[in-house]
Design a protein around this motif. Structure first.
Motif, mmCIF file in Angstrom:
data_model
loop_
_atom_site.group_PDB
_atom_site.id
_atom_site.type_symbol
_atom_site.label_atom_id
_atom_site.label_comp_id
_atom_site.label_asym_id
_atom_site.label_seq_id
_atom_site.Cartn_x
_atom_site.Cartn_y
_atom_site.Cartn_z
ATOM 1 N N SER A 145 0.817 -1.214 0.000
ATOM 2 C CA SER A 145 0.000 0.000 0.000
ATOM 3 C C SER A 145 0.848 1.259 0.000
ATOM 4 O O SER A 145 0.375 2.330 -0.355
ATOM 5 N N SER A 146 2.127 1.118 0.405
ATOM 6 C CA SER A 146 3.028 2.275 0.425
ATOM 7 C C SER A 146 4.475 1.799 0.493
ATOM 8 O O SER A 146 4.745 0.637 0.810
ATOM 9 N N LEU A 147 5.375 2.722 0.220
ATOM 10 C CA LEU A 147 6.799 2.413 0.373
ATOM 11 C C LEU A 147 7.147 2.187 1.835
ATOM 12 O O LEU A 147 8.017 1.371 2.156
ATOM 13 N N ILE A 148 6.472 2.897 2.703
ATOM 14 C CA ILE A 148 6.720 2.747 4.143
ATOM 15 C C ILE A 148 6.465 1.305 4.571
ATOM 16 O O ILE A 148 7.214 0.743 5.376
ATOM 17 N N GLU A 149 5.435 0.688 4.013
ATOM 18 C CA GLU A 149 5.140 -0.712 4.341
ATOM 19 C C GLU A 149 6.326 -1.616 3.985
ATOM 20 O O GLU A 149 6.690 -2.507 4.757
ATOM 21 N N ILE A 150 6.936 -1.365 2.844
ATOM 22 C CA ILE A 150 8.086 -2.173 2.419
ATOM 23 C C ILE A 150 9.281 -1.927 3.333
ATOM 24 O O ILE A 150 9.945 -2.859 3.775
ATOM 25 N N VAL A 151 9.543 -0.660 3.635
ATOM 26 C CA VAL A 151 10.654 -0.308 4.526
ATOM 27 C C VAL A 151 10.452 -0.963 5.892
ATOM 28 O O VAL A 151 11.389 -1.528 6.467
ATOM 29 N N GLU A 152 9.232 -0.912 6.411
ATOM 30 C CA GLU A 152 8.951 -1.506 7.721
ATOM 31 C C GLU A 152 9.199 -3.012 7.732
ATOM 32 O O GLU A 152 9.670 -3.552 8.731
ATOM 33 N N ARG A 153 8.900 -3.688 6.635
ATOM 34 C CA ARG A 153 9.171 -5.130 6.559
ATOM 35 C C ARG A 153 10.648 -5.409 6.819
ATOM 36 O O ARG A 153 11.006 -6.327 7.548
ATOM 37 N N PHE A 154 11.508 -4.588 6.210
ATOM 38 C CA PHE A 154 12.951 -4.796 6.374
ATOM 39 C C PHE A 154 13.411 -4.366 7.764
ATOM 40 O O PHE A 154 14.206 -5.060 8.391
ATOM 41 N N GLU A 155 12.915 -3.241 8.229
ATOM 42 C CA GLU A 155 13.322 -2.765 9.557
ATOM 43 C C GLU A 155 12.932 -3.750 10.650
ATOM 44 O O GLU A 155 13.651 -3.916 11.631
ATOM 45 N N GLN A 156 11.802 -4.408 10.477
ATOM 46 C CA GLN A 156 11.300 -5.330 11.487
ATOM 47 C C GLN A 156 11.714 -6.782 11.226
ATOM 48 O O GLN A 156 11.312 -7.683 11.961
ATOM 49 N N GLY A 157 12.508 -7.006 10.181
ATOM 50 C CA GLY A 157 12.951 -8.356 9.868
ATOM 51 C C GLY A 157 11.834 -9.258 9.384
ATOM 52 O O GLY A 157 11.912 -10.481 9.506
ATOM 53 N N ARG A 158 10.776 -8.684 8.802
ATOM 54 C CA ARG A 158 9.628 -9.456 8.331
ATOM 55 C C ARG A 158 9.628 -9.625 6.812
ATOM 56 O O ARG A 158 8.603 -9.904 6.220
ATOM 57 N N PHE A 159 10.782 -9.457 6.194
ATOM 58 C CA PHE A 159 10.841 -9.552 4.738
ATOM 59 C C PHE A 159 10.991 -11.001 4.301
ATOM 60 O O PHE A 159 11.490 -11.843 5.044
#
Length: 106
Positions: free
Chosen positions: A37-51
């Motif tokens: 839904s946003s770039l922030i969602e993608i960034v958060e996946r990586f920051e939180q180790g959920r990628f």
């Protein structure tokens, strides 16, 4: 050689070095590919180790395409990324970080 101040990351495929960069077009392609839904969602996946490996692959493809490569995700399934999955995940994270870093933060 990759220029981190220009947001570039080096990715070596089958022994051939390529420059990867998340341009605006590459970022739009990335959002669509990952149905985010946003770039922030993608960034958060990586920051939180959920990628996932899918996220890593999509980021690498988007970055390579932003750097001028004309391949597809299917092409990456048949090549060796130097350093393997760990190096690919690191390159994906660096692409995201450099895309949103101020020029002096490289």
């Amino acid at each position: 050689m990759a220029n981190p101040f220009a947001g570039e990351v080096a990715v070596t495929l089958d022994g051939v070095a390529h420059l990867a960069k998340l341009t605006l077009g590459a970022l739009a392609e990335l959002e669509a590919t990952l149905e985010a839904s946003s770039l922030i969602e993608i960034v958060e996946r990586f920051e939180q180790g959920r990628f996932s490996s899918r996220d890593v692959l999509a980021l690498i493809v988007a970055g390579l395409r932003g750097g001028g490569w004309s391949g597809t995700a299917q092409d990456l399934l048949r090549v060796e990324i130097q350093g393997g999955p760990v190096a690919a995940a690191k390159a994906a994270a660096e692409l995201l970080a450099r895309a949103f870093a101020a020029p002096d933060q490289g």
